[in-house]
Scaffold this motif. Structure first.
Motif, PDB file in Angstrom:
ATOM      1  N   ILE A  13       0.840  -1.203   0.000  1.00 23.31           N
ATOM      2  CA  ILE A  13       0.000   0.000   0.000  1.00 23.31           C
ATOM      3  C   ILE A  13       0.872   1.248   0.000  1.00 23.31           C
ATOM      4  CG2 ILE A  13      -1.637   1.334   1.385  1.00 23.31           C
ATOM      5  CD1 ILE A  13      -2.870  -1.379   2.226  1.00 23.31           C
ATOM      6  N   GLN A  14       1.902   1.268   0.833  1.00 24.22           N
ATOM      7  CA  GLN A  14       2.789   2.433   0.908  1.00 24.22           C
ATOM      8  C   GLN A  14       3.496   2.687  -0.419  1.00 24.22           C
ATOM      9  OE1 GLN A  14       5.274   1.417   4.239  1.00 24.22           O
ATOM     10  NE2 GLN A  14       3.897   2.383   5.711  1.00 24.22           N
ATOM     11  N   GLU A  16       2.293   1.817  -3.280  1.00 26.72           N
ATOM     12  CA  GLU A  16       1.226   1.921  -4.287  1.00 26.72           C
ATOM     13  C   GLU A  16       1.293   0.807  -5.333  1.00 26.72           C
ATOM     14  OE1 GLU A  16       0.942   5.886  -5.841  1.00 26.72           O
ATOM     15  OE2 GLU A  16       0.577   6.743  -3.863  1.00 26.72           O
ATOM     16  N   LEU A  18      -0.774  -1.713  -6.281  1.00 29.05           N
ATOM     17  CA  LEU A  18      -2.160  -2.118  -6.069  1.00 29.05           C
ATOM     18  C   LEU A  18      -2.426  -3.583  -6.376  1.00 29.05           C
ATOM     19  CD1 LEU A  18      -4.204   0.934  -7.352  1.00 29.05           C
ATOM     20  CD2 LEU A  18      -4.007   0.103  -5.028  1.00 29.05           C
ATOM     21  N   LEU A  67      -6.796   4.082  -1.558  1.00 30.10           N
ATOM     22  CA  LEU A  67      -5.798   4.137  -2.626  1.00 30.10           C
ATOM     23  C   LEU A  67      -6.411   3.748  -3.964  1.00 30.10           C
ATOM     24  CD1 LEU A  67      -2.870   4.595  -3.484  1.00 30.10           C
ATOM     25  CD2 LEU A  67      -2.407   2.222  -2.843  1.00 30.10           C
ATOM     26  N   GLN A  68      -7.242   2.707  -3.958  1.00 29.92           N
ATOM     27  CA  GLN A  68      -7.903   2.290  -5.189  1.00 29.92           C
ATOM     28  C   GLN A  68      -8.819   3.390  -5.718  1.00 29.92           C
ATOM     29  OE1 GLN A  68      -9.648  -1.347  -3.662  1.00 29.92           O
ATOM     30  NE2 GLN A  68      -8.268  -2.598  -4.899  1.00 29.92           N
ATOM     31  N   THR A  71      -6.707   6.279  -7.105  1.00 28.18           N
ATOM     32  CA  THR A  71      -6.100   5.861  -8.371  1.00 28.18           C
ATOM     33  C   THR A  71      -7.141   5.869  -9.480  1.00 28.18           C
ATOM     34  OG1 THR A  71      -4.480   4.514  -7.201  1.00 28.18           O
ATOM     35  CG2 THR A  71      -4.822   4.025  -9.529  1.00 28.18           C
TER      36      THR A  71
END
Length: 92
Positions: A13-14, A16, A18, A67-68, A71
């Motif tokens: 996650i950090q 990125e 995915l 994050l998703q 993005t």
């Protein structure tokens, strides 16, 4: 094993990553389902450790979803800009 996967999920996650984060999350979810379905929790210390793991897992899944979404929003914006540029180039 769960803690190692939690750490890997956090790292993904950090950074990125995915696709890898989603795969790690699926594996972690399956491991947690197995623990609950097989009744592997027998001592209070196991329960407390699992509760801590579940809290960390929940936090990481929330971050992954954020994050998703961000993005996806960036990709939508990028696509819209590209469409506008194509239209602009057609009329030049």
């Amino acid at each position: 094993m769960l803690q190692r996967k939690l750490t890997l999920l956090q790292t993904c996650i950090q950074e990125e990553r995915l696709a890898e984060a989603v795969e790690v999350e699926k594996a972690l979810s399956q491991n947690l389902k197995t623990i609950f379905s097989d009744g592997l929790i027998q001592q209070q210390s196991d329960y407390e450790q699992l509760l801590s793991t579940l809290n960390s897992y929940s936090d990481l899944v929330s971050k992954l979803i954020e994050l998703q979404c961000s993005t996806r929003d960036e990709l939508v914006t990028h696509t819209q800009v590209n469409k506008k540029l194509l239209i602009y180039k057609q009329f030049r």
